[in-house]
Scaffold this active site. Structure first.
Site, PDB file in Angstrom:
ATOM      1  CE  LYS A  34       5.657   7.072   1.148  1.00 49.23           C
ATOM      2  NZ  LYS A  34       4.325   7.434   1.591  1.00 49.23           N
TER       3      LYS A  34
ATOM      4  CB  SER B 168       3.908   4.214   8.218  1.00 51.34           C
ATOM      5  OG  SER B 168       2.851   5.023   8.602  1.00 51.34           O
ATOM      6  CG  HIS B 169       0.776   1.882  10.698  1.00 44.19           C
ATOM      7  ND1 HIS B 169       0.969   2.124   9.357  1.00 44.19           N
ATOM      8  CD2 HIS B 169       0.226   0.650  10.781  1.00 44.19           C
ATOM      9  CE1 HIS B 169       0.531   1.081   8.666  1.00 44.19           C
ATOM     10  NE2 HIS B 169       0.079   0.173   9.503  1.00 44.19           N
TER      11      HIS B 169
ATOM     12  CB  THR C 266      -0.916   0.014   1.238  1.00 41.62           C
ATOM     13  OG1 THR C 266      -1.564  -1.261   1.343  1.00 41.62           O
ATOM     14  CG2 THR C 266      -1.964   1.100   1.133  1.00 41.62           C
TER      15      THR C 266
ATOM     16  CG  ASP D 117       1.878   7.685  11.399  1.00 39.46           C
ATOM     17  OD1 ASP D 117       2.158   8.894  11.313  1.00 39.46           O
ATOM     18  OD2 ASP D 117       1.873   6.914  10.414  1.00 39.46           O
TER      19      ASP D 117
ATOM     20  CE  LYS E  35      -1.596   7.945   6.230  1.00 35.83           C
ATOM     21  NZ  LYS E  35      -1.058   7.100   5.144  1.00 35.83           N
TER      22      LYS E  35
ATOM     23  NE  ARG F  16      -5.599  -2.467   7.264  1.00 37.62           N
ATOM     24  CZ  ARG F  16      -4.721  -2.538   8.271  1.00 37.62           C
ATOM     25  NH1 ARG F  16      -5.150  -2.831   9.498  1.00 37.62           N
ATOM     26  NH2 ARG F  16      -3.434  -2.319   8.067  1.00 37.62           N
TER      27      ARG F  16
ATOM     28  CG  ASP G 168       5.058   7.928   8.217  1.00 37.19           C
ATOM     29  OD1 ASP G 168       4.168   7.644   9.020  1.00 37.19           O
ATOM     30  OD2 ASP G 168       4.906   7.869   6.987  1.00 37.19           O
TER      31      ASP G 168
ATOM     32  CB  SER H 210      -6.118   3.988   8.083  1.00 34.88           C
ATOM     33  OG  SER H 210      -5.773   4.743   6.923  1.00 34.88           O
TER      34      SER H 210
ATOM     35  CG  ASP I 149       1.741   9.322   7.062  1.00 37.89           C
ATOM     36  OD1 ASP I 149       1.660   8.730   8.161  1.00 37.89           O
ATOM     37  OD2 ASP I 149       1.946   8.728   5.980  1.00 37.89           O
ATOM     38  NE  ARG I 150      -1.468   5.242   9.417  1.00 38.04           N
ATOM     39  CZ  ARG I 150      -1.963   4.022   9.431  1.00 38.04           C
ATOM     40  NH1 ARG I 150      -2.630   3.592  10.492  1.00 38.04           N
ATOM     41  NH2 ARG I 150      -1.779   3.211   8.413  1.00 38.04           N
TER      42      ARG I 150
HETATM   43  C1  VG1 Z   1      -2.876   1.055   5.795  1.00 41.17           C
HETATM   44  C2  VG1 Z   1      -4.151   1.867   5.822  1.00 41.17           C
HETATM   45  C3  VG1 Z   1      -4.201   2.802   4.630  1.00 41.17           C
HETATM   46  C4  VG1 Z   1      -2.951   3.682   4.633  1.00 41.17           C
HETATM   47  C5  VG1 Z   1      -1.717   2.810   4.666  1.00 41.17           C
HETATM   48  C6  VG1 Z   1      -0.440   3.624   4.793  1.00 41.17           C
HETATM   49  O1  VG1 Z   1      -2.845   0.254   4.639  1.00 41.17           O
HETATM   50  O2  VG1 Z   1      -5.275   1.024   5.826  1.00 41.17           O
HETATM   51  O3  VG1 Z   1      -5.375   3.566   4.692  1.00 41.17           O
HETATM   52  O4  VG1 Z   1      -2.929   4.495   3.497  1.00 41.17           O
HETATM   53  O5  VG1 Z   1      -1.754   1.937   5.782  1.00 41.17           O
HETATM   54  O6  VG1 Z   1      -0.470   4.425   5.917  1.00 41.17           O
HETATM   55  P1  VG1 Z   1      -3.238  -1.305   4.663  1.00 41.17           P
HETATM   56  O7  VG1 Z   1      -2.949  -1.813   3.276  1.00 41.17           O
HETATM   57  O8  VG1 Z   1      -2.418  -1.954   5.731  1.00 41.17           O
HETATM   58  O9  VG1 Z   1      -4.690  -1.379   5.012  1.00 41.17           O
HETATM   59  V1  VG1 Z   1       0.962   4.818   6.679  1.00 41.17           V
HETATM   60  O10 VG1 Z   1       0.668   6.009   7.776  1.00 41.17           O
HETATM   61  O11 VG1 Z   1       1.325   3.307   7.348  1.00 41.17           O
HETATM   62  O12 VG1 Z   1       2.085   5.099   5.510  1.00 41.17           O
HETATM   63 CO    CO Z   2       2.291   6.862   8.444  1.00 45.02          CO
END
Ligand code: VG1
Ligand code: CO
Length: 542
Positions: A125, A112-113, A18, A276, A375, A495, A278, A364, A280-281
C-alpha cells in the site's frame, strides 16, 4: 553498482482495493508481480530525490519484499528511505514516521487482518506525505500504470542489513534503519496521561492484550508493560511471526476467541484488547462485556476530553457509512460536526487535514484521530485506559451510563465469505435494481423510509465516490447495509450491516442478535441472499 532496466509486461488484476493491493502470497512472489506494482507506484508519485518510509507487519515475504523495494527505490533515484528495524513497522507507526520526518510518503507491506504465510495473503500500500492511504484518484492512476508497464528499474546490489539500526548506503541512496517503536511510543506519551494510567496499574488494575502474533506485540510490550507498569505477561502472543502462529489476526469475537473466553470467565481482568496484523485495528472488551466498535467510537468521542491530547475538545467526528450512528448522537450533544464517509480510512484524510474532524472510526474495529492518518489500534486502547483511569468506573458501568444518556444503537455485521463472485455480483445487481420500489413498503412490520446506493462527495476536494454500498432505512431508525468487501483475495465476501436504535430507558440490555432479528429477516427478504448465494447463515458475526 549497476542499475538494470528489466523488460516486463502488464499483469492483469493489479487493482488496489479498500486498502492497497492484496493478493495470495504466491501471486505476489510470482515473476515481476511485486516489481511491476512498485514501479507503477514510483511512476505515479515520482521517486527522484525523494524520501520514503518503508515497513510492514512482518508477515511471510515481508523481509524479501523490503529488499526488492529498496533496490527499486535506489534505482529510481530516491535519496533516502527510512525503514523500521527488520523491515517492521505497524501501519500507524509508519503513518507517524511519514509525517514526523516530512517525507514524500511511504510503502507499507501488509494484508492487515488477512492471514499470512506462504499460502495466505500479502499486500502493498502507498501512503501519501500526509501519512494517509493514497486517495482513489492516485490508486486508480497506479492501476492504470500497471496496465501499460513495459520495464522496471532495479539496482544490482546485496541486501541491506536491516537488523542494524543506523545509516546504510545502497547505491546513491541512504537507508536509515530506525527503531520501529521509539517514535510512536513518544507520540503516545504526548497524547495520554501516562502518570494516571501508571497509577491505575499500580493500584492493581489488570489487563490482557492479545497481539495475535502480529506487529503490535513489541509496541504493546514497550508501552503497556515497560512504560505503564502493566504486569509482565499482560501482552500475550507478543512475538510477531511470519504466519502469525497460524492465527487469523483479525481482532473480533470470532478470531480473538481466547481473549473473549478469558474476559467472560471467572477471574477476568478489568480490561482486554486485541489488535490486527498491522496494528491499526482494535477490539476492546470489559470484564464480562464486549464493546462493539461503533459503541467504542461513541464512548471515546464522549470522553476524549479526559485525555490531555484532546482536552480542548473535538473539532468534529467522522464515521464510515456502515458504522452505527451512535457517534452522531454524541456529536449532536457536543454541538460538533459528524461526517459520514465510504468504507476505508483513505476517506478520512481530507477531513483530518482540513481540521474538520478530530476522531474517526469504522465498525470494522478501526478507531483513530488526527495524531496520524491511519486508524490506530494501540492508540484506541490507550485512550480507553486514560478514560478508565480518570473515571474510575468499570467498562460495563461506562457503557450502561452511555446508553442511558444517548440510547443504544444495537449493531451487528454478518459476513458471508468466499462466495462465488458472479453470484455475489448478481445479487448486488438485483438489489440495486429493486431499490426504487422499496420506499413505503412495510417489511417485518417496519416501513421503508428510503433506500439508495451510497455516494459520497468529499466536502474538501469535491471528489465523488459512487456505489459505496446499498442501504435500506426504516422509519423507526433501523437500517441495513450491504456491500462487497474490497480486501479479500478469494471469491467475494458479502458484508451485511445491521442497526436498530433503542431510545431507552427500557430495552437497553437485549442480546444484539435478538434485538436485530426483524432487521436481519428484512435484509434476507429484500436482498434474497440465500436464493442468490446459497447461504442462509453468515460465517462471521461481529
Ligand atoms: C475492511 C473493512 C474496512 C477497513 C478495511 C481495511 O474493508 O470493512 O472498514 O477500512 O478492511 O482495514 P472491506 O472492503 O473488506 O470491507 V485493515 O485493518 O484490513 O487495513
Ligand atoms: Co489492519
Amino acid at each position: 553498482m549497476t542499475i538494470h532496466s528489466v523488460q516486463t509486461a502488464p499483469i492483469a488484476g493489479q487493482k488496489p482495493g479498500t486498502s492497497g493491493l492484496r493478493k495470495k502470497t504466491p501471486v505476489f512472489m510470482g515473476r515481476h508481480y511485486l516489481e511491476n506494482y512498485v514501479q507503477s507506484i514510483f511512476d505515479v508519485v515520482g521517486a527522484d530525490g525523494k524520501t520514503f518510509v518503508l515497513g510492514g507487519d512482518g508477515r511471510y515475504f515481508n523481509d524479501r519484499a523490503a529488499q526488492v523495494i529498496l533496490r527499486m527505490a535506489a534505482a529510481n533515484g530516491a535519496a533516502r528511505v527510512i525503514v523500521g528495524q527488520g523491515a517492521i513497522l505497524s501501519t500507524p507507526a509508519a503513518s507517524h514516521l511519514i509525517r514526523a520526518n516530512k517525507t514524500d510518503g511511504g510503502i507499507i507491506m501488509s494484508a492487515s487482518h488477512n492471514p499470512g504465510g506462504p499460502d495466505e495473503d500479502f499486500g502493498v500500500k502507498f501512503n501519501m506525505p500526509n501519512g494517509g492511504p493514497a486517495p482513489e484518484a492516485v490508486t486508480e492512476a497506479m492501476f492504470e500504470r500497471t496496465k501499460v508497464i513495459s520495464e522496471y528499474r532495479i539496482l544490482e546490489a546485496q541486501d541491506v542489513d536491516l537488523s542494524v539500526i543506523g545509516s546504510h548506503r545502497l547505491g546513491g541512496m541512504v537507508v536509515d534503519v530506525v527503531d520501529p517503536v521509539a517514535d510512536y511510543a513518544a507520540l503516545m506519551e504526548t497524547l495520554f496521561d501516562f502518570g494516571a494510567i501508571r497509577a491505575m496499574f499500580a493500584g492493581g488494575f489488570r489487563m490482557r492484550m492479545d497481539a495475535m502474533c502480529a506487529v503490535t506485540g513489541p509496541y504493546a510490550v514497550e508501552i503497556l508493560e515497560n512504560r505503564l507498569g502493566a504486569a509482565k505477561g499482560t501482552v500475550v502472543n507478543r512475538v510477531p511471526l511470519p504466519d502469525f502462529g497460524g492465527m487469523h489476526p483479525d481482532p473480533n469475537p470470532t478470531w480473538a476467541h481466547a481473549l473473549m473466553a478469558e474476559m467472560m470467565g471467572d477471574d477476568a481482568p478489568d480490561f482486554g484488547a486485541a489488535s490486527d496484523g498491522d496494528g491499526d485495528r482494535n477490539m476492546v472488551v470489559g470484564r464480562g462485556i464486549y464493546v462493539s466498535p461503533s459503541d467504542s467510537l461513541a464512548v471515546l468521542a464522549a470522553n476524549a476530553h479526559l485525555a490531555p491530547g484532546y482536552a480542548k475538545g473535538l473539532a468534529g467526528v467522522a464515521r464510515s457509512m456502515p458504522t452505527s450512528a451512535a457517534v452522531d448522537r454524541v456529536a449532536q450533544a457536543l454541538g460538533i460536526a459528524a461526517y459520514e464517509t465510504p468504507t476505508g480510512w483513505k476517506f478520512f484524510g481530507n477531513l483530518l487535514d482540513a481540521g474538520r474532524a478530530t476522531l474517526c472510526g469504522e465498525e470494522s474495529f478501526g478507531t483513530g484521530s488526527d495524531h496520524v492518518r491511519e486508524k490506530d489500534g494501540l492508540w484506541a486502547v490507550l485512550l480507553w485506559l486514560n478514560i478508565l483511569a480518570v473515571r474510575k468506573e468499570s467498562v460495563a458501568d461506562i457503557l450502561a451510563a452511555h446508553w442511558a444518556r444517548f440510547g443504544r444503537n444495537y449493531y451487528s455485521r454478518h459476513d458471508f465469505e468466499a462466495i462465488d463472485s458472479a453470484k455475489a455480483d448478481a445479487m448486488m445487481a438485483a438489489l440495486r435494481g429493486a431499490l426504487a420500489g422499496l420506499a413505503g413498503q412495510v417489511i417485518e412490520g417496519m416501513t421503508v423510509a428510503g433506500a439508495d446506493d451510497f455516494a459520497y462527495t468529499d466536502p474538501v476536494d469535491a471528489s465523488v465516490s459512487a456505489k459505496q454500498g446499498v442501504r435500506v432505512m426504516f422509519a423507526d431508525g433501523s437500517r441495513f447495509v450491504l456491500r462487497l468487501s474490497g480486501t479479500g483475495t478469494e471469491g467475494a465476501t458479502l458484508r451485511l450491516y445491521l442497526e436498530r436504535y433503542a431510545a431507552g430507558p427500557e430495552g437497553l440490555d437485549l442480546d444484539p442478535q435478538a434485538a436485530l432479528a426483524p432487521v436481519i429477516r428484512a435484509a434476507h427478504a429484500v436482498a434474497r441472499i440465500s436464493e442468490f448465494t446459497g447461504r442462509d447463515a453468515p460465517d462471521v458475526v461481529t
